[in-house]
Design a protein around this motif. Structure first.
Motif, mmCIF file in Angstrom:
data_model
loop_
_atom_site.group_PDB
_atom_site.id
_atom_site.type_symbol
_atom_site.label_atom_id
_atom_site.label_comp_id
_atom_site.label_asym_id
_atom_site.label_seq_id
_atom_site.Cartn_x
_atom_site.Cartn_y
_atom_site.Cartn_z
ATOM 1 N N LEU A 22 0.862 -1.173 0.000
ATOM 2 C CA LEU A 22 0.000 0.000 0.000
ATOM 3 C C LEU A 22 0.900 1.225 0.000
ATOM 4 C CD1 LEU A 22 -2.758 1.439 0.293
ATOM 5 C CD2 LEU A 22 -2.418 1.348 2.776
ATOM 6 N N ARG A 23 0.656 2.143 -0.929
ATOM 7 C CA ARG A 23 1.472 3.355 -1.021
ATOM 8 C C ARG A 23 0.837 4.487 -0.225
ATOM 9 N NH1 ARG A 23 4.916 2.074 -5.380
ATOM 10 N NH2 ARG A 23 4.126 0.212 -6.416
ATOM 11 N N GLY A 38 11.119 1.180 1.120
ATOM 12 C CA GLY A 38 11.600 2.437 0.568
ATOM 13 C C GLY A 38 10.470 3.223 -0.080
ATOM 14 N N THR A 39 10.851 4.191 -0.893
ATOM 15 C CA THR A 39 9.871 4.996 -1.623
ATOM 16 C C THR A 39 9.889 4.611 -3.095
ATOM 17 O OG1 THR A 39 11.500 6.749 -1.959
ATOM 18 C CG2 THR A 39 10.066 6.934 -0.036
ATOM 19 N N ASP A 40 8.775 4.893 -3.770
ATOM 20 C CA ASP A 40 8.727 4.618 -5.201
ATOM 21 C C ASP A 40 9.205 5.841 -5.979
ATOM 22 O OD1 ASP A 40 6.668 6.455 -5.236
ATOM 23 O OD2 ASP A 40 5.086 5.010 -5.676
ATOM 24 N N GLY A 43 5.720 6.353 0.079
ATOM 25 C CA GLY A 43 6.282 5.288 0.886
ATOM 26 C C GLY A 43 5.593 3.973 0.564
ATOM 27 N N ARG A 44 6.345 2.885 0.659
ATOM 28 C CA ARG A 44 5.819 1.554 0.332
ATOM 29 C C ARG A 44 5.640 0.779 1.638
ATOM 30 N NH1 ARG A 44 7.251 -0.933 -4.308
ATOM 31 N NH2 ARG A 44 8.399 -2.512 -3.131
#
Length: 699
Positions: free
Chosen positions: A648-649, A669-671, A676-677
């Motif tokens: 879920l982002r 990490g982040t996409d 955020g992931r």
């Protein structure tokens, strides 16, 4: 008292006589020897439900809002006047309150007789020809009516003007309100406006002609119920048909070539009643030539600009036999317009009259109706603000902005945040849902309408659209911490200022269909895949994501994301019992959402915006209380054992806020877009999630 009587007499004389009452208009045309077949094309312009929205500004979000504001309506008026010099600009009421600027001038620091309302300053500059009233003008009793009309209403407990007050520089009329003590209309019931218009003779020559335009104004009789404590025993609001049939013959006898009805009510095609709220439909056929409506704050006829709003479902649902043409703008053959609210649109009824048999005759085939919006030119670019308006209200605008930073005197004991709303945290919508439900309960309990009161035993739900939940990027999340709330925080919780509360009656089948539409925002998850999957593949549809609320968590259901969209809602229960297709519920929601639903029957709509209702609710509570997480008592994901990761982002760095949910277990990490992931575990058994939630609650 004698002075006040003279003030009223002068006002009445100016409205009823000096503006062209009597046959003067006809005589003037006769003297000019108008050739038979001469035509004149004129435009009747309407604003309605302006709500003191002078500036294109949202005081709650403290930012420019190019979708509203009289300073842009003024630009539309100027453009129409440039297109056609034969114009008459009219207002259909509800212009004193509805924005923070209006609240400032009517509630917080009321404008006295020595001042002029900001909305009236703008209207005077825009050169309105006449105006009517809405129900909201009466929210403050009759004192303010007395002040803004310079009229002694002869009611003992109101503030009477001691001299000419700052007021609109145009006549205000009111056709269906009678004073109990006065024994007659409390204000002039109509005005006759003689206007010199440019016309075209049959041979193409140009000439000037006189056209007398009669204007009437009607308010909803139900306002006696809404403001009973302030109005009962002082005034009586009659039916719109009765008032129309009383005064239209008078207007015609005084030389009216056209009669325009300003009706502050929507289109209710049910059988006529003198007490109905939205009786505008029943004015068609009484002898009027044009109908300008309001109150329900819709767009009529259908917007014409490219990419504009579609035909409103409430009009599309009307039977063909009703004679309502919502595409072209006619009600039983009478040209009709409703210009939404807050200055967002300008109603335009363009009429062609022909001089035939010594009188002006409307040419229906050459009549057009338009509710013109700010983006009418290309559907994209809003018109610029008229620079003449802002300087007139600069002081009031500054004061309204300062008001946004004032305390509501309300403390929230929980945070309203949307970081994990898609995983079950209702903090972002809880207060809005509570306010909507509370409003609906109060209206039903206090209603003298037997039909509305008859709904009191139906289960009441509330549904609020999820705002600021990542749709515009990782920075786009509501994050309102617990603690003292400010006036502007109302806009954080509910940004859409134009929405009102609408209460619907829906079936169990319609409730399930609604929940299925919400659950359709989730991706279809394959539990056998070992590769990564997104729980919410796209945020593009979040405008259709509603969060439901029921007192004591009476509504519960599961969402099975392994199933295709349309078949994901399982175990739908109310008070522990399965919801059947034929069950009935009331749902308090926004007008935006109600307009987009395929089913449901509107029981009633609010008089105030969602923002105003939310603010009033918070102030009344003093302490805003709610549950940060819903838990098994509301909705849950159906447990699924995943072979691979489910993501879920959301905004990064907020894992600590997800502790009570149980399903959010880790942050990666982040996409590429900065989201955020977060890892989601749908396979966690419900009992274990409940235990985690209990452990995570603060002690």
């Amino acid at each position: 008292m004698k002075v006040n009587r003279l003030i009223w007499t002068a006002t009445a004389a100016a409205v009823l006589t000096a503006c062209g009452g009597g046959g003067g208009g006809k005589d003037a045309n006769a003297e000019r020897a108008i050739p038979e077949g001469t035509t004149v094309t004129l435009a009747l312009l309407e604003t309605t439900d302006l709500q003191a929205s002078v500036m294109s500004y949202n005081y709650y979000t403290m930012a420019e809002d190019t979708n509203l504001g009289m300073e842009r309506t003024s630009t539309l008026v100027n453009q129409v006047r440039a297109e056609n010099p034969n114009t008459v600009l009219l207002d259909n009421g509800d212009n004193l309150r509805g924005s923070l600027m209006g609240d400032l001038q009517t509630l917080v620091a009321p404008v006295g007789c020595d001042g002029t309302m900001a909305v009236h300053k703008a209207m005077n500059a825009m050169k309105y020809d006449a105006g009517g009233f809405g129900d909201h003008e009466f929210n403050f009793g009759l004192s303010l009516i007395s002040q803004i009309t310079n009229t002694d209403l002869k009611i003992i407990d109101i503030r009477k003007p001691t001299g000419p007050c700052g007021a609109p520089a145009f006549p205000l009329v009111l056709s269906n309100v009678t004073g109990v003590t006065l024994g007659r209309a409390i204000l002039p019931p109509y005005v006759l406006l003689p206007r010199d218009f440019a016309a075209t003779a049959p041979d193409g020559g140009k000439l000037s002609v006189k056209v007398n335009i009669g204007v009437m104004s009607f308010v909803p009789p139900t306002m006696m119920e809404w403001d009973k404590s302030k109005l009962e025993g002082k005034i009586v609001v009659g039916g719109v048909q009765e008032a129309a049939r009383k005064y239209i013959p008078e207007l015609r006898s005084k030389g009216a070539d056209l009669v325009v009805a300003l009706s502050h009510g929507g289109l209710d095609t049910s059988a006529y009643s003198p007490t109905m709220e939205n009786g505008s439909y029943h004015l068609a056929g009484t002898g009027i030539d044009a109908l300008m409506i309001g109150h329900s704050q819709l767009i009529f006829p259908q917007a014409r600009e490219r990419g504009g709003p579609a035909l409103d479902p409430s009009f599309a649902a009307l039977p063909a036999s009703a004679g309502v043409d919502a595409v072209n703008g006619f009600v039983k053959g009478v040209p009709t317009v409703m210009a939404q609210s807050a200055g967002r649109r300008l109603g335009i009824i363009k009429l062609t009259l022909m001089y035939n048999g010594g009188k002006w005759v409307v040419q229906p085939a050459r009549t057009t109706v338009e509710a013109r919006g700010f983006k009418y030119a290309d559907g994209v670019t809003p018109v610029a603000a008229d620079p003449a308006i802002a300087p007139l209200v600069a002081t009031e605008h500054t004061a309204a902005k300062a008001l946004t930073e004032q305390s509501l005197a309300v403390t929230a004991d929980f945070a309203s945040q949307a970081y994990f709303a898609l995983a079950g945290d209702v903090g972002a919508t809880q207060l809005v849902n509570q306010a909507q439900a509370d409003y609906a309960r109060q209206v039903i309990a206090a209603s003298g309408d037997a039909t509305i009161a008859g709904y009191k035993d139906l289960p009441l739900l509330s549904a609020s659209r999820l705002f600021k939940a990542g749709g515009k990027g990782p920075q786009d999340y509501l994050d309102l911490p617990a603690g003292d709330l400010l006036v502007r925080n109302v806009g954080d919780l509910y940004p859409n200022g134009e929405d009102i509360v609408q209460v619907l009656k829906i079936s169990g089948a319609e409730l399930k269909s609604w929940l299925e539409a919400v659950a359709g925002q989730y991706g279809r998850i394959d539990p056998t895949l070992e590769t990564e999957q997104d729980l919410v593949p796209s945020f593009a549809g979040l405008q259709d994501y509603d969060v439901f609320y029921a007192a004591d968590d009476a509504l519960s259901y599961g969402v099975d994301v392994t199933q295709p969209a349309g078949g994901r809602i399982v175990d739908l229960l109310h008070q522990g019992k399965p919801v059947l297709n034929g069950d009935s519920f009331l749902v308090a929601t926004s007008s935006y959402r109600a307009a987009g639903l395929a089913g449901g029957k509107t029981v009633f709509s609010s008089l105030d915006s969602v923002q105003t209702i939310l603010r009033n609710y918070l102030v009344a509570q003093g302490v805003a209380t709610g549950h940060v997480v819903t838990g098994p008592g509301n909705w849950r994901f159906v447990p699924v054992r995943m072979a691979g990761p489910l993501i879920l982002r959301s905004a990064p760095g907020h894992l600590d806020l997800a502790g009570g949910l149980g399903v959010i277990t880790a942050e990666g990490g982040t996409d590429a877009k900065g989201y955020g992931r977060y890892t989601v575990e749908l396979g966690t058994p419900a009992e274990e999630r409940t235990q985690r939630r209990q452990r995570s609650k603060p002690r």
